[in-house]
Design a protein around this motif. Sequence first.
Motif, PDB file in Angstrom:
ATOM      1  N   LEU A  14      38.828 -31.274  25.338  1.00  0.00           N
ATOM      2  CA  LEU A  14      39.017 -32.375  26.738  1.00  0.00           C
ATOM      3  C   LEU A  14      39.547 -31.646  27.854  1.00  0.00           C
ATOM      4  N   ARG A  15      40.746 -30.742  27.562  1.00  0.00           N
ATOM      5  CA  ARG A  15      41.256 -30.099  28.474  1.00  0.00           C
ATOM      6  C   ARG A  15      40.389 -28.828  28.920  1.00  0.00           C
ATOM      7  N   VAL A  16      39.386 -28.366  28.257  1.00  0.00           N
ATOM      8  CA  VAL A  16      38.566 -27.225  28.862  1.00  0.00           C
ATOM      9  C   VAL A  16      37.442 -28.003  29.647  1.00  0.00           C
ATOM     10  N   ALA A  17      36.941 -29.191  29.140  1.00  0.00           N
ATOM     11  CA  ALA A  17      35.971 -30.112  29.850  1.00  0.00           C
ATOM     12  C   ALA A  17      36.637 -30.535  31.397  1.00  0.00           C
ATOM     13  N   ILE A  18      37.972 -30.915  31.212  1.00  0.00           N
ATOM     14  CA  ILE A  18      38.525 -31.034  32.455  1.00  0.00           C
ATOM     15  C   ILE A  18      38.487 -30.092  33.555  1.00  0.00           C
ATOM     16  N   VAL A  19      38.911 -28.916  32.905  1.00  0.00           N
ATOM     17  CA  VAL A  19      38.822 -27.901  33.873  1.00  0.00           C
ATOM     18  C   VAL A  19      37.525 -27.328  34.546  1.00  0.00           C
ATOM     19  N   LEU A  20      36.518 -27.501  33.267  1.00  0.00           N
ATOM     20  CA  LEU A  20      35.088 -27.354  33.790  1.00  0.00           C
ATOM     21  C   LEU A  20      34.556 -28.187  34.741  1.00  0.00           C
ATOM     22  N   ALA A 170      21.938 -29.445  39.393  1.00  0.00           N
ATOM     23  CA  ALA A 170      21.273 -29.081  38.016  1.00  0.00           C
ATOM     24  C   ALA A 170      21.618 -27.890  37.490  1.00  0.00           C
ATOM     25  N   LEU A 171      21.851 -26.976  38.164  1.00  0.00           N
ATOM     26  CA  LEU A 171      22.254 -25.400  37.795  1.00  0.00           C
ATOM     27  C   LEU A 171      23.627 -25.366  37.291  1.00  0.00           C
ATOM     28  N   VAL A 172      24.413 -25.889  38.230  1.00  0.00           N
ATOM     29  CA  VAL A 172      25.866 -26.138  37.601  1.00  0.00           C
ATOM     30  C   VAL A 172      26.136 -27.002  36.528  1.00  0.00           C
ATOM     31  N   ALA A 173      25.448 -27.897  36.379  1.00  0.00           N
ATOM     32  CA  ALA A 173      25.672 -28.901  35.238  1.00  0.00           C
ATOM     33  C   ALA A 173      25.024 -28.268  34.171  1.00  0.00           C
ATOM     34  N   ALA A 174      23.944 -27.550  33.979  1.00  0.00           N
ATOM     35  CA  ALA A 174      23.669 -26.744  32.952  1.00  0.00           C
ATOM     36  C   ALA A 174      24.422 -25.789  32.454  1.00  0.00           C
ATOM     37  N   MET A 175      25.068 -25.184  33.411  1.00  0.00           N
ATOM     38  CA  MET A 175      25.921 -23.975  33.281  1.00  0.00           C
ATOM     39  C   MET A 175      27.318 -24.615  32.604  1.00  0.00           C
ATOM     40  N   SER A 176      27.455 -25.438  33.042  1.00  0.00           N
ATOM     41  CA  SER A 176      28.917 -26.168  32.602  1.00  0.00           C
ATOM     42  C   SER A 176      28.656 -26.736  31.041  1.00  0.00           C
ATOM     43  N   GLY A 177      27.255 -27.381  30.918  1.00  0.00           N
ATOM     44  CA  GLY A 177      27.209 -27.879  29.550  1.00  0.00           C
ATOM     45  C   GLY A 177      26.992 -26.718  28.590  1.00  0.00           C
ATOM     46  N   LEU A 178      26.459 -25.615  29.055  1.00  0.00           N
ATOM     47  CA  LEU A 178      26.474 -24.228  28.246  1.00  0.00           C
ATOM     48  C   LEU A 178      27.755 -23.850  27.952  1.00  0.00           C
ATOM     49  N   ALA A 179      28.707 -23.702  28.988  1.00  0.00           N
ATOM     50  CA  ALA A 179      30.178 -23.321  28.919  1.00  0.00           C
ATOM     51  C   ALA A 179      30.824 -24.066  27.937  1.00  0.00           C
ATOM     52  N   LEU A 180      30.634 -25.671  28.041  1.00  0.00           N
ATOM     53  CA  LEU A 180      31.426 -26.401  27.140  1.00  0.00           C
ATOM     54  C   LEU A 180      31.105 -26.185  25.581  1.00  0.00           C
ATOM     55  N   ALA A 181      29.488 -26.025  25.709  1.00  0.00           N
ATOM     56  CA  ALA A 181      29.006 -25.996  24.142  1.00  0.00           C
ATOM     57  C   ALA A 181      29.793 -24.660  23.554  1.00  0.00           C
ATOM     58  N   THR A 183      32.432 -23.024  24.589  1.00  0.00           N
ATOM     59  CA  THR A 183      34.046 -23.289  24.172  1.00  0.00           C
ATOM     60  C   THR A 183      34.089 -23.843  23.067  1.00  0.00           C
ATOM     61  N   ALA A 184      33.300 -24.816  22.760  1.00  0.00           N
ATOM     62  CA  ALA A 184      33.484 -25.645  21.601  1.00  0.00           C
ATOM     63  C   ALA A 184      33.337 -24.859  20.327  1.00  0.00           C
ATOM     64  N   LEU A 185      32.214 -24.100  20.154  1.00  0.00           N
ATOM     65  CA  LEU A 185      32.088 -23.062  19.222  1.00  0.00           C
ATOM     66  C   LEU A 185      33.424 -22.369  19.002  1.00  0.00           C
ATOM     67  N   ALA A 186      33.752 -21.554  20.320  1.00  0.00           N
ATOM     68  CA  ALA A 186      34.663 -20.726  20.198  1.00  0.00           C
ATOM     69  C   ALA A 186      36.097 -21.440  19.699  1.00  0.00           C
ATOM     70  N   ILE A 187      36.531 -22.749  20.080  1.00  0.00           N
ATOM     71  CA  ILE A 187      37.363 -23.221  19.654  1.00  0.00           C
ATOM     72  C   ILE A 187      37.433 -23.487  18.280  1.00  0.00           C
ATOM     73  N   ARG A 188      36.201 -24.155  17.819  1.00  0.00           N
ATOM     74  CA  ARG A 188      35.863 -24.424  16.226  1.00  0.00           C
ATOM     75  C   ARG A 188      36.209 -23.168  15.539  1.00  0.00           C
ATOM     76  N   TYR A 189      35.785 -22.063  15.917  1.00  0.00           N
ATOM     77  CA  TYR A 189      35.977 -20.727  15.061  1.00  0.00           C
ATOM     78  C   TYR A 189      37.655 -20.284  15.166  1.00  0.00           C
TER      79      TYR A 189
END
Length: 463
Positions: A14-20, A170-181, A183-189
């Motif tokens: 959630l905090r990363v999503a807010i920053v993004l 669209a480009l920013v949204a796609a990049m933010s979505g990829l960054a969030l995904a 980040t989620a994988l990195a946090i989970r790991y």
Amino acid sequence: MYRPESSLFSRLLLRVAIVLAVGAAILMSAAWLYVRAAADEAYDRLLQGAALQMLEGLTVEDGKLVVNLPSSAFELLGLAGRDRIFYRVIDPGGQTMTGYEDLTPDVDLSRTRPGPVLLNMRYRGEPLRVIVAGKAISDPTTSGWAHVVIAQTIQARRALASELSARALALVAAMSGLALAGTALAIRYSLRPVSALGETLVARDPQDLTPLTVDVPRELSPFVSSINHFVRRLDERVKLLQRFIADSAHQIRTPLTALSAQVSLIDESNLPESDRRHLERVRDRAGELARFTNQLLNHAMVIHRFDSAQLVPLDLTRVARKAFRAAIPITIDPDIVVSFEAPDEDVVVLGDELSLREAIVNVIDNSLRHGTVSRLEVRVVHTPDFGLVEVEDDGPGIPEADWGQVTQRFVTSKSGEGSAGLGFAISSEVAAALGGELTFRSRNEEHGFTVVLKLPLRGQGKS
């Protein structure tokens, strides 16, 4: 009291999503300003090109200033197909030579001498982008500065800005979505050591009070150190409790046994009737106190052993036979018929032998003291999923309405008869700890009242 809150993973995400989201908003604001400036610059160049071409069409013929509007200028402005064009050509005397005479931008025409001037204005209720350019006329008959004013509506540049902004969004949204995904994988790991630590704690044997030896990141080291500190303190408390129970059993049972022995040595023959009655009461109370003390200590022992003893496979028949021999006194009334029945096949359960034997002893002892009139039967029964120890007597039994209460501590249906209310409580707690239960079966024409200790067979799991 422990209350689970939102997971660390969700809070970090959630905090990363807010920053993004904040970063995306800032980036989009910057992109919007940039694309507007880019659209204005592109269409301003068209205006400048058209204005220069119109200025080149100003010539002096026969001493007069003549306007020859080149078609290329309008073709250039026609590239913005959505916009309307307004223009005005002004001679050195300030008179309109052609175009819209009321197109009067709020600008000092002398400012155009260094170069064209661009500005915004409203004309006929519409917002316009305006360019004012000047040309010096040098002729003996006509001299001065002529000017060209070209105004263009801004629909095309707004449409271009909106299109570029949508693509940027669209480009920013796609990049933010990829960054969030990502980040989620990195946090989970990164949180895997926390899950591994939890799995290690869950997998530990309840009797294992040794410190944890696991590899964890540096951030988790204080947490593991705190757990190990707690485990060491708990181990010390458990050992202290063990010593207390052992000392209590010895220090309390020994005087009670001696007291009972001393009372039994008193010669009653020379005592008056009233003193013999008092002596009998002392003997009964000493016996009750000894039984009650033994049950309390056994109850503490059972609780402690299930916190520290390792469960092992046991032959239920062998344990029940030992309990039967321990519970039936040598001085039992010879008129009481006592029997023990067991199946031919082995009945194997997981348990602690001492605690299980104590549970069966309590059930048999309770039946002898409060139920048996002339018959007591102890049976070991093998069923597909469970091993049963059934203790049946020919007494009146316990009313069905009291079945749910007699397994609680210090609750008895035989008040006033020397019952402490711990026998069934101990047996019920042992059965529950082994995944089974203590149940009752009412007497009928064929059978008497029966207490059933029900335990799952080895490999069947807890019922």
